[in-house]
Design a protein around this motif. Structure first.
Motif, mmCIF file in Angstrom:
data_model
loop_
_atom_site.group_PDB
_atom_site.id
_atom_site.type_symbol
_atom_site.label_atom_id
_atom_site.label_comp_id
_atom_site.label_asym_id
_atom_site.label_seq_id
_atom_site.Cartn_x
_atom_site.Cartn_y
_atom_site.Cartn_z
ATOM 1 N N LEU A 127 0.834 -1.197 0.000
ATOM 2 C CA LEU A 127 0.000 0.000 0.000
ATOM 3 C C LEU A 127 0.873 1.252 0.000
ATOM 4 O O LEU A 127 0.579 2.226 -0.713
ATOM 5 C CB LEU A 127 -0.947 0.010 1.205
ATOM 6 C CG LEU A 127 -1.886 1.209 1.292
ATOM 7 C CD1 LEU A 127 -2.738 1.324 0.026
ATOM 8 C CD2 LEU A 127 -2.763 1.110 2.526
ATOM 9 N N ALA A 130 2.172 1.578 -3.448
ATOM 10 C CA ALA A 130 1.088 2.006 -4.340
ATOM 11 C C ALA A 130 0.830 3.501 -4.201
ATOM 12 O O ALA A 130 0.634 4.204 -5.201
ATOM 13 C CB ALA A 130 -0.181 1.217 -4.043
ATOM 14 N N GLY A 134 1.306 6.039 -7.171
ATOM 15 C CA GLY A 134 0.198 6.905 -7.562
ATOM 16 C C GLY A 134 0.572 8.371 -7.485
ATOM 17 O O GLY A 134 0.226 9.169 -8.370
ATOM 18 N N PRO A 163 -6.027 7.814 -7.642
ATOM 19 C CA PRO A 163 -6.597 6.521 -7.236
ATOM 20 C C PRO A 163 -6.481 5.448 -8.328
ATOM 21 O O PRO A 163 -6.360 4.260 -8.024
ATOM 22 C CB PRO A 163 -8.062 6.826 -6.911
ATOM 23 C CG PRO A 163 -8.346 8.128 -7.557
ATOM 24 C CD PRO A 163 -7.044 8.863 -7.674
ATOM 25 N N ILE A 164 -6.477 5.874 -9.581
ATOM 26 C CA ILE A 164 -6.348 4.907 -10.684
ATOM 27 C C ILE A 164 -4.955 4.293 -10.666
ATOM 28 O O ILE A 164 -4.806 3.060 -10.708
ATOM 29 C CB ILE A 164 -6.653 5.578 -12.040
ATOM 30 C CG1 ILE A 164 -8.121 6.012 -12.084
ATOM 31 C CG2 ILE A 164 -6.318 4.634 -13.198
ATOM 32 C CD1 ILE A 164 -8.469 6.906 -13.259
ATOM 33 N N THR A 166 -2.813 4.260 -8.201
ATOM 34 C CA THR A 166 -2.633 3.532 -6.949
ATOM 35 C C THR A 166 -3.269 2.148 -7.051
ATOM 36 O O THR A 166 -2.656 1.138 -6.681
ATOM 37 C CB THR A 166 -3.240 4.330 -5.771
ATOM 38 O OG1 THR A 166 -2.597 5.612 -5.713
ATOM 39 C CG2 THR A 166 -3.060 3.613 -4.455
ATOM 40 N N SER A 167 -4.476 2.081 -7.588
ATOM 41 C CA SER A 167 -5.167 0.794 -7.762
ATOM 42 C C SER A 167 -4.443 -0.103 -8.750
ATOM 43 O O SER A 167 -4.339 -1.319 -8.532
ATOM 44 C CB SER A 167 -6.606 1.026 -8.239
ATOM 45 O OG SER A 167 -7.321 1.770 -7.298
ATOM 46 N N LEU A 170 -1.605 -1.753 -6.984
ATOM 47 C CA LEU A 170 -2.054 -2.784 -6.035
ATOM 48 C C LEU A 170 -2.482 -4.067 -6.768
ATOM 49 O O LEU A 170 -2.161 -5.174 -6.331
ATOM 50 C CB LEU A 170 -3.192 -2.261 -5.162
ATOM 51 C CG LEU A 170 -2.772 -1.242 -4.106
ATOM 52 C CD1 LEU A 170 -4.000 -0.630 -3.441
ATOM 53 C CD2 LEU A 170 -1.843 -1.878 -3.082
ATOM 54 N N ILE A 171 -3.173 -3.907 -7.885
ATOM 55 C CA ILE A 171 -3.576 -5.081 -8.674
ATOM 56 C C ILE A 171 -2.343 -5.783 -9.238
ATOM 57 O O ILE A 171 -2.238 -7.007 -9.195
ATOM 58 C CB ILE A 171 -4.556 -4.680 -9.793
ATOM 59 C CG1 ILE A 171 -5.875 -4.185 -9.184
ATOM 60 C CG2 ILE A 171 -4.806 -5.844 -10.745
ATOM 61 C CD1 ILE A 171 -6.781 -3.471 -10.173
#
Length: 187
Positions: A127, A130, A134, A163-164, A166-167, A170-171
């Protein structure tokens, strides 16, 4: 059930306009973009990060990282394509004029940076990585691309990208840790 005839006629008009626009884009690109400093910068941004990755990545992680990189390429290219088509942003110096998204960003910079983040300090909280990824992409890279004239947000703010990105990281991190990669290596 077939669509009404008027629908097909209207759609044919749309495709004709799109073809005219693409022809015009090709002509403008040939006249003002190809072989400019911005175009060459895009070529280098497409090639150099992959060369660096080839030399500096962990060789035992090659297949796993390429899987993650390819996943990131697909998702970022799709989202970038969608953003351009929806008129949220545009790019001025396409490497290839038939691809609406910025090729070096989607197919090199984002995936190589994600792979680098995954491999460096692998025990660090994902996290945290990420959030760093991000932040760097949304608040440093995007404004830099805007400043040098490669990118122009139209109906988009850099904060929306945070947020895009960062996500996405994480994925990608999740995919890189799947057990089946270890099973393949041990065979």
């Amino acid at each position: 059930m077939n669509p009404p005839k008027i629908y097909k006629e209207e759609l044919n008009k749309v495709f004709e306009l799109m073809n005219k626009a693409q022809t015009l884009k090709w002509e403008v690109w040939q006249e003002y973009v190809i072989f400019t400093a911005h175009w060459w910068a895009g070529i280098f941004l497409t090639i150099i990060p992959w060369i660096l990755w080839i030399f500096f990545h962990k060789k035992e992680s090659t297949n796993r990282m390429l899987f993650v990189g390819f996943f990131i390429m697909l998702i970022s290219s799709f989202l970038d394509f969608l953003g351009v088509r929806l008129g949220l942003w545009l790019y001025y110096y396409d490497i290839i004029p038939f691809i609406p998204a910025y090729f070096p960003w989607d197919c090199t910079l984002i995936p190589v940076l994600v792979m680098f983040f995954i491999e460096v300090k692998p025990k660090t909280n994902p996290l945290l990585k990420a959030l760093l990824f991000g932040s760097l992409t949304a608040f440093v890279a995007e404004p830099l691309f805007e400043f040098v004239g490669l990118y122009k947000p139209l109906k988009w703010e850099h904060i929306y990208s945070f947020p895009i990105f960062t996500s996405l990281y994480l994925i990608a991190h999740f995919l890189s840790k799947r057990k089946n990669f270890q099973e393949l290596v041990n065979k």
